[in-house]
Design a protein around this motif. Structure first.
Motif, PDB file in Angstrom:
ATOM      1  N   VAL A 107     -10.968  -0.886  -3.497  1.00  0.00           N
ATOM      2  CA  VAL A 107      -9.732  -0.779  -4.271  1.00  0.00           C
ATOM      3  C   VAL A 107      -9.242  -2.175  -4.636  1.00  0.00           C
ATOM      4  O   VAL A 107      -9.659  -3.169  -4.033  1.00  0.00           O
ATOM      5  N   ASP A 108      -8.362  -2.229  -5.604  1.00  0.00           N
ATOM      6  CA  ASP A 108      -7.786  -3.526  -6.000  1.00  0.00           C
ATOM      7  C   ASP A 108      -6.756  -4.012  -4.996  1.00  0.00           C
ATOM      8  O   ASP A 108      -6.585  -5.219  -4.797  1.00  0.00           O
ATOM      9  N   SER A 109      -6.036  -3.074  -4.384  1.00  0.00           N
ATOM     10  CA  SER A 109      -5.028  -3.446  -3.390  1.00  0.00           C
ATOM     11  C   SER A 109      -4.740  -2.250  -2.495  1.00  0.00           C
ATOM     12  O   SER A 109      -4.879  -1.098  -2.915  1.00  0.00           O
ATOM     13  N   ILE A 110      -4.337  -2.539  -1.261  1.00  0.00           N
ATOM     14  CA  ILE A 110      -3.913  -1.502  -0.322  1.00  0.00           C
ATOM     15  C   ILE A 110      -2.427  -1.262  -0.549  1.00  0.00           C
ATOM     16  O   ILE A 110      -1.632  -2.212  -0.486  1.00  0.00           O
ATOM     17  N   PRO A 111      -2.007  -0.020  -0.820  1.00  0.00           N
ATOM     18  CA  PRO A 111      -0.574   0.237  -1.064  1.00  0.00           C
ATOM     19  C   PRO A 111       0.259   0.029   0.195  1.00  0.00           C
ATOM     20  O   PRO A 111       0.034   0.664   1.214  1.00  0.00           O
ATOM     21  N   ARG A 112       1.186  -0.905   0.119  1.00  0.00           N
ATOM     22  CA  ARG A 112       2.063  -1.226   1.249  1.00  0.00           C
ATOM     23  C   ARG A 112       3.498  -1.316   0.761  1.00  0.00           C
ATOM     24  O   ARG A 112       3.750  -1.625  -0.402  1.00  0.00           O
ATOM     25  N   ASN A 113       4.459  -1.103   1.702  1.00  0.00           N
ATOM     26  CA  ASN A 113       5.858  -1.319   1.350  1.00  0.00           C
ATOM     27  C   ASN A 113       6.228  -2.772   1.611  1.00  0.00           C
ATOM     28  O   ASN A 113       5.367  -3.587   1.974  1.00  0.00           O
ATOM     29  N   ASP A 114       7.505  -3.131   1.431  1.00  0.00           N
ATOM     30  CA  ASP A 114       7.904  -4.533   1.543  1.00  0.00           C
ATOM     31  C   ASP A 114       7.925  -5.054   2.972  1.00  0.00           C
ATOM     32  O   ASP A 114       8.206  -6.230   3.214  1.00  0.00           O
ATOM     33  N   LYS A 115       7.624  -4.183   3.956  1.00  0.00           N
ATOM     34  CA  LYS A 115       7.476  -4.643   5.340  1.00  0.00           C
ATOM     35  C   LYS A 115       6.011  -4.743   5.731  1.00  0.00           C
ATOM     36  O   LYS A 115       5.682  -5.028   6.876  1.00  0.00           O
ATOM     37  N   GLY A 116       5.123  -4.488   4.774  1.00  0.00           N
ATOM     38  CA  GLY A 116       3.705  -4.577   5.048  1.00  0.00           C
ATOM     39  C   GLY A 116       3.096  -3.297   5.588  1.00  0.00           C
ATOM     40  O   GLY A 116       1.906  -3.265   5.902  1.00  0.00           O
ATOM     41  N   LYS A 117       3.897  -2.229   5.697  1.00  0.00           N
ATOM     42  CA  LYS A 117       3.379  -0.969   6.234  1.00  0.00           C
ATOM     43  C   LYS A 117       2.630  -0.210   5.146  1.00  0.00           C
ATOM     44  O   LYS A 117       3.063  -0.123   3.997  1.00  0.00           O
ATOM     45  N   ILE A 118       1.510   0.377   5.545  1.00  0.00           N
ATOM     46  CA  ILE A 118       0.638   1.069   4.604  1.00  0.00           C
ATOM     47  C   ILE A 118       1.199   2.435   4.242  1.00  0.00           C
ATOM     48  O   ILE A 118       1.714   3.156   5.097  1.00  0.00           O
ATOM     49  N   ASN A 119       1.079   2.786   2.975  1.00  0.00           N
ATOM     50  CA  ASN A 119       1.447   4.115   2.500  1.00  0.00           C
ATOM     51  C   ASN A 119       0.220   5.014   2.685  1.00  0.00           C
ATOM     52  O   ASN A 119      -0.679   5.054   1.848  1.00  0.00           O
ATOM     53  N   TYR A 120       0.171   5.722   3.814  1.00  0.00           N
ATOM     54  CA  TYR A 120      -1.015   6.506   4.161  1.00  0.00           C
ATOM     55  C   TYR A 120      -1.203   7.709   3.248  1.00  0.00           C
ATOM     56  O   TYR A 120      -2.339   8.165   3.045  1.00  0.00           O
TER      57      TYR A 120
END
Length: 460
Positions: free
Chosen positions: A432-445
């Motif tokens: 993938v181009d990027s791992i989806p994360r929020n502004d705290k670095g947590k992954i959007n599973y």
């Protein structure tokens, strides 16, 4: 709680704020306070939705609401329209301190009893990266318990905080509260400004900094920021799991890192590895702070001994009182995290129970596999999950951003050879181009799983 205003007034001759005008903070605090004690005195008690995008107004509104003792809902000013509709319908606020965009949103006003017995409640959001936003119910007392546990454990009489995390998150808000209560200095700036090279020339040797792993990774790429990080008294690291290579890099540069474990429900950290322990080579989540107690249980409720992985159970004076619309009288919390204590009493968090992968009857913990893959230096970012598989139960799946000159996962497989059991090796590898994360670095599973399933379905 009016004494909170007196405390703020006592700081008028103290140069304790950078990035915020201290006189403006005091002025706005009194304006909000007077609004609450005069024009809204007939509402008992009015529910306040706080989403000011200006830091000085946000913090002023927070102090005023706490001083009066009215229920205040801390909100992310940058939520999108669908999130705002969800929040407004849930909260049914009597007053909104926020941007014009939010004020223009319309929602159906309904009668509810959620304002009952909510005086002195501080509602702090959790979730939102996937699923519905929830508000944890805190009080000034739970937040103060967190401050006391923090200062006692780290032997800090005055907490100077350099804040680059959002103040509408528990991680940023607690930094401000610690400095306010202990009469320490508080510096606030954006991480974007920091990462672009605008480093404050302030003497930071007695300051604490808090980062999430992705932020630390970015700062370690530049020698100027690496040298700057090494000057801090403590650099707390939390919000998401850190990989071993990142920790080794921080240790190599003699950064006084303090990996932490905590959550919104516990008003930030309840376990922290002290910087001296980190520099001596320990890699874990530290010992439990004095205001909390952590116990490890198996799936049948039996307490486990040292070096046995199980469910983490928390008792803490800083624990929230449940969630808005679902308050709780319980003073304990069993979380989704798995961990164990070693012989020295250090907590090791190994992953989330819901993320644990069972493949062919074997347990696989994604954090372990992610760390091993990071150590190959062949990926920029990675997330390991389990995808339903009719033969194995679940198939270990790696979603990754390849490093420079990495065409596919063949090189990674070669680097992992003889380092990990075969059943732990991912069956599927998805670029993938990027791992989806929020502004705290947590992954959007939720997004990660959708990305993986879409790719796997095409392969099948």
């Amino acid at each position: 709680m009016v004494e909170l205003l007196a405390h703020l007034e006592s700081l008028k001759n103290v140069n304790w704020l950078t990035g915020i005008d201290s006189q403006q903070l005091k002025q706005f605090t009194w304006e909000y306070y007077l609004q609450l004690t005069t024009s809204l005195k007939d509402l008992n008690p009015p529910k306040i939705l706080l989403a000011e995008s200006e830091s000085v107004r946000f913090l002023a509104g927070f102090i005023a609401a706490c001083a009066v003792g009215f229920p205040v809902f801390i909100c992310n000013p940058y939520w999108q329209e669908e999130e705002w509709k969800q929040v407004l319908t849930l909260v049914q606020p009597d007053i909104i301190w926020a941007s014009t965009k939010i004020l223009n949103l319309r929602y159906k006003k309904i009668d509810n009893n959620n304002k009952e017995n909510s005086t002195n409640h501080i509602m702090i959001p959790t979730g939102g990266s996937s699923g519905k936003i929830k508000f944890t119910i805190h009080t000034w007392e739970t937040l103060m318990a967190s401050v006391r546990g923090f200062t006692t454990y780290l032997n800090l009489h005055q907490v100077n905080s350099f804040c680059v995390l959002p103040i509408y998150h528990i991680s940023g808000l607690m930094q401000f509260i610690r400095s306010l209560i202990t009469r320490g200095q508080f510096v606030i700036t954006s991480f974007r400004e920091l990462s672009s090279g605008h480093i404050n020339d302030l003497d930071i040797t007695e300051f604490c900094l808090s980062l999430v792993p992705t932020q630390l990774h970015i700062l370690l790429q530049k020698s100027t920021s690496t040298n700057w990080l090494s000057k801090f008294k403590i650099v707390f690291l939390g919000g998401a799991p850190a990989w071993d290579e990142l920790l080794e890099s921080a240790r190599y540069h003699k950064i006084r890192l303090a990996p932490t474990y905590g959550m919104t429900e516990t008003a930030s950290q309840i376990a922290t590895l002290k910087p001296d322990d980190f520099l001596e080579g320990k890699t874990n989540d530290g010992q439990v702070l004095p205001h909390a107690k952590v116990t490890i249980y198996d799936d049948f409720g039996n307490q486990l001994g040292t070096n046995k992985t199980g469910n983490i159970h928390i008792i803490s004076k800083s624990l929230c009182l449940g969630y808005y619309t679902s308050p709780s009288d319980h003073c304990s919390l069993t979380v989704d995290d798995l961990g164990f204590f070693d012989e020295e009493g250090y907590l090791h968090v190994v992953g989330r129970n819901s993320n644990k992968i069972i493949t062919g009857g074997e347990n696989v913990y994604p954090r372990e596999i992610e760390s091993l893959i990071f150590e190959t230096h062949l990926v920029m970012d990675i997330c390991v999950i389990g995808i339903s598989d009719k033969y194995w139960g679940q198939a270990v799946t790696a979603i990754y951003v390849p490093g420079r000159n990495v065409q596919d996962h063949t090189q990674i497989l070669l680097a992992l050879k003889d380092k990990v059991s075969k059943y732990k090796i991912p069956k599927y590898w998805i670029i993938v181009d990027s791992i989806p994360r929020n502004d705290k670095g947590k992954i959007n599973y939720q997004m990660i799983e959708e990305m993986a399933l879409n790719t796997i379905n095409k392969l099948d």
